[in-house]
Design an enzyme around this catalytic site. Structure first.
Site, PDB file in Angstrom:
ATOM      1  N   HIS A 140     -10.302  -4.508   6.500  1.00  0.00           N
ATOM      2  CA  HIS A 140     -10.568  -4.876   5.112  1.00  0.00           C
ATOM      3  C   HIS A 140     -10.779  -6.370   5.005  1.00  0.00           C
ATOM      4  CE1 HIS A 140      -6.212  -4.703   5.825  1.00  0.00           C
ATOM      5  NE2 HIS A 140      -6.093  -5.721   4.980  1.00  0.00           N
ATOM      6  N   LEU A 141     -11.733  -6.746   4.165  1.00  0.00           N
ATOM      7  CA  LEU A 141     -11.977  -8.141   3.827  1.00  0.00           C
ATOM      8  C   LEU A 141     -11.333  -8.399   2.471  1.00  0.00           C
ATOM      9  CD1 LEU A 141     -14.281  -7.344   5.849  1.00  0.00           C
ATOM     10  CD2 LEU A 141     -15.718  -9.026   4.666  1.00  0.00           C
ATOM     11  N   HIS A 142     -10.540  -9.463   2.394  1.00  0.00           N
ATOM     12  CA  HIS A 142     -10.004  -9.888   1.102  1.00  0.00           C
ATOM     13  C   HIS A 142     -11.018 -10.840   0.474  1.00  0.00           C
ATOM     14  CE1 HIS A 142      -5.622  -8.835   1.912  1.00  0.00           C
ATOM     15  NE2 HIS A 142      -6.068  -8.911   3.162  1.00  0.00           N
TER      16      HIS A 142
ATOM     17  N   ASP B 163      -6.952  -5.338  -5.215  1.00  0.00           N
ATOM     18  CA  ASP B 163      -5.679  -5.303  -4.505  1.00  0.00           C
ATOM     19  C   ASP B 163      -4.564  -4.972  -5.489  1.00  0.00           C
ATOM     20  OD1 ASP B 163      -4.665  -6.745  -1.576  1.00  0.00           O
ATOM     21  OD2 ASP B 163      -3.166  -6.345  -3.144  1.00  0.00           O
ATOM     22  N   ILE B 164      -3.665  -4.099  -5.084  1.00  0.00           N
ATOM     23  CA  ILE B 164      -2.585  -3.656  -5.980  1.00  0.00           C
ATOM     24  C   ILE B 164      -1.575  -4.779  -6.238  1.00  0.00           C
ATOM     25  CG2 ILE B 164      -0.955  -2.740  -4.259  1.00  0.00           C
ATOM     26  CD1 ILE B 164      -0.837  -0.179  -6.044  1.00  0.00           C
TER      27      ILE B 164
ATOM     28  N   ASN C 217      -7.250 -10.550   7.750  1.00  0.00           N
ATOM     29  CA  ASN C 217      -6.013 -10.696   8.507  1.00  0.00           C
ATOM     30  C   ASN C 217      -6.057  -9.728   9.681  1.00  0.00           C
ATOM     31  OD1 ASN C 217      -4.891 -12.607   6.707  1.00  0.00           O
ATOM     32  ND2 ASN C 217      -4.243 -10.976   5.320  1.00  0.00           N
TER      33      ASN C 217
ATOM     34  N   GLY D  81      -0.503 -11.370   9.406  1.00  0.00           N
ATOM     35  CA  GLY D  81       0.072 -10.604   8.305  1.00  0.00           C
ATOM     36  C   GLY D  81      -0.659  -9.321   7.965  1.00  0.00           C
ATOM     37  N   GLN D  82      -1.436  -8.780   8.928  1.00  0.00           N
ATOM     38  CA  GLN D  82      -2.115  -7.507   8.646  1.00  0.00           C
ATOM     39  C   GLN D  82      -1.071  -6.416   8.417  1.00  0.00           C
ATOM     40  OE1 GLN D  82      -4.848  -6.124  11.670  1.00  0.00           O
ATOM     41  NE2 GLN D  82      -5.512  -4.364  10.445  1.00  0.00           N
ATOM     42  N   SER D  83      -1.169  -5.743   7.281  1.00  0.00           N
ATOM     43  CA  SER D  83      -0.193  -4.706   6.951  1.00  0.00           C
ATOM     44  C   SER D  83      -0.812  -3.322   6.813  1.00  0.00           C
ATOM     45  CB  SER D  83       0.547  -5.069   5.657  1.00  0.00           C
ATOM     46  OG  SER D  83      -0.344  -5.140   4.566  1.00  0.00           O
TER      47      SER D  83
HETATM   48  P1  5GP Z   1      -3.265  -7.080   4.745  1.00  0.00           P
HETATM   49  O1  5GP Z   1      -1.851  -7.545   4.501  1.00  0.00           O
HETATM   50  O2  5GP Z   1      -3.291  -5.905   5.716  1.00  0.00           O
HETATM   51  O3  5GP Z   1      -4.232  -8.163   5.120  1.00  0.00           O
HETATM   52  O4  5GP Z   1      -3.804  -6.545   3.338  1.00  0.00           O
HETATM   53  C1  5GP Z   1      -3.454  -5.301   2.817  1.00  0.00           C
HETATM   54  C2  5GP Z   1      -3.541  -5.416   1.319  1.00  0.00           C
HETATM   55  O5  5GP Z   1      -3.501  -4.112   0.779  1.00  0.00           O
HETATM   56  C3  5GP Z   1      -2.391  -6.188   0.688  1.00  0.00           C
HETATM   57  O6  5GP Z   1      -2.897  -7.337   0.018  1.00  0.00           O
HETATM   58  C4  5GP Z   1      -1.755  -5.183  -0.268  1.00  0.00           C
HETATM   59  O7  5GP Z   1      -1.352  -5.760  -1.492  1.00  0.00           O
HETATM   60  C5  5GP Z   1      -2.855  -4.169  -0.456  1.00  0.00           C
HETATM   61  N1  5GP Z   1      -2.378  -2.829  -0.743  1.00  0.00           N
HETATM   62  C6  5GP Z   1      -1.340  -2.178  -0.145  1.00  0.00           C
HETATM   63  N2  5GP Z   1      -1.214  -0.934  -0.638  1.00  0.00           N
HETATM   64  C7  5GP Z   1      -2.208  -0.792  -1.581  1.00  0.00           C
HETATM   65  C8  5GP Z   1      -2.582   0.297  -2.443  1.00  0.00           C
HETATM   66  O8  5GP Z   1      -1.999   1.391  -2.452  1.00  0.00           O
HETATM   67  N3  5GP Z   1      -3.622   0.065  -3.284  1.00  0.00           N
HETATM   68  C9  5GP Z   1      -4.306  -1.130  -3.304  1.00  0.00           C
HETATM   69  N4  5GP Z   1      -5.313  -1.248  -4.178  1.00  0.00           N
HETATM   70  N5  5GP Z   1      -3.966  -2.175  -2.503  1.00  0.00           N
HETATM   71  C10 5GP Z   1      -2.934  -1.992  -1.649  1.00  0.00           C
END
Ligand code: 5GP
Ligand code: ZN
Length: 117
Positions: free
Chosen positions: A100-102, A30-31, A87, A93-95
């Site tokens: 994707h699985l964290h 994760d970035i 998420n 908080g899905q963004s």
């Molecule tokens: P969500 O919030 O949808 O559950 O998780 C999305 C995740 O993607 C976030 O934790 C965010 O930090 C990560 N993310 C967003 N943009 C990028 C990217 O360009 N590269 C990587 N490696 N992770 C990203």
């Protein structure tokens, strides 16, 4: 036309720190890590989110789950403990709208995610 960020990572157009890949699954750091270990495990094919996985995706979901456990081991968090989170939707908080699985670990984590008391 697909403007999905994680599809762009799958296609190699957006760089990522890849820790695991096979014919169906890709995993990368994760970035913006929320724990010392924070890896995202995704299907190569575009599935919008957890609610969008269909019966035909059951084997893929299994592969994602097993990859997450394997990555937790290879990242050194297997015995100490780790968390796998999906998420789904705004409240969670899905963004990014690509399933994707964290995989989170490497330090004690708080629980629950919402203060009920
Ligand atoms: P969500 O919030 O949808 O559950 O998780 C999305 C995740 O993607 C976030 O934790 C965010 O930090 C990560 N993310 C967003 N943009 C990028 C990217 O360009 N590269 C990587 N490696 N992770 C990203
Ligand atoms: Zn996608």
């Amino acid at each position: 036309m697909n403007d999905c960020l994680f599809c762009s990572i799958v296609q190699g157009h957006t760089p990522a720190d890849i820790v695991y890949q096979d014919e169906d699954v890709l995993a990368f750091r994760d970035i913006h890590p929320k724990a010392p270990v924070h890896v995202l495990v995704i299907p190569r094919k575009h599935v919008r989110g957890y609610r969008d996985a269909e019966e035909k995706d059951e084997a893929l979901l299994g592969r994602l789950a097993r990859a997450a456990a394997s990555i937790a081991e290879s990242e050194g968090t297997g015995a100490g403990g780790f968390r796998v989170v999906v998420n789904s939707g705004a409240d969670a908080g899905q963004s990014v709208d690509h399933l994707h699985l964290h995989v989170l670990g490497g330090a004690p984590m708080g629980w629950p995610p919402w203060p009920s008391g």
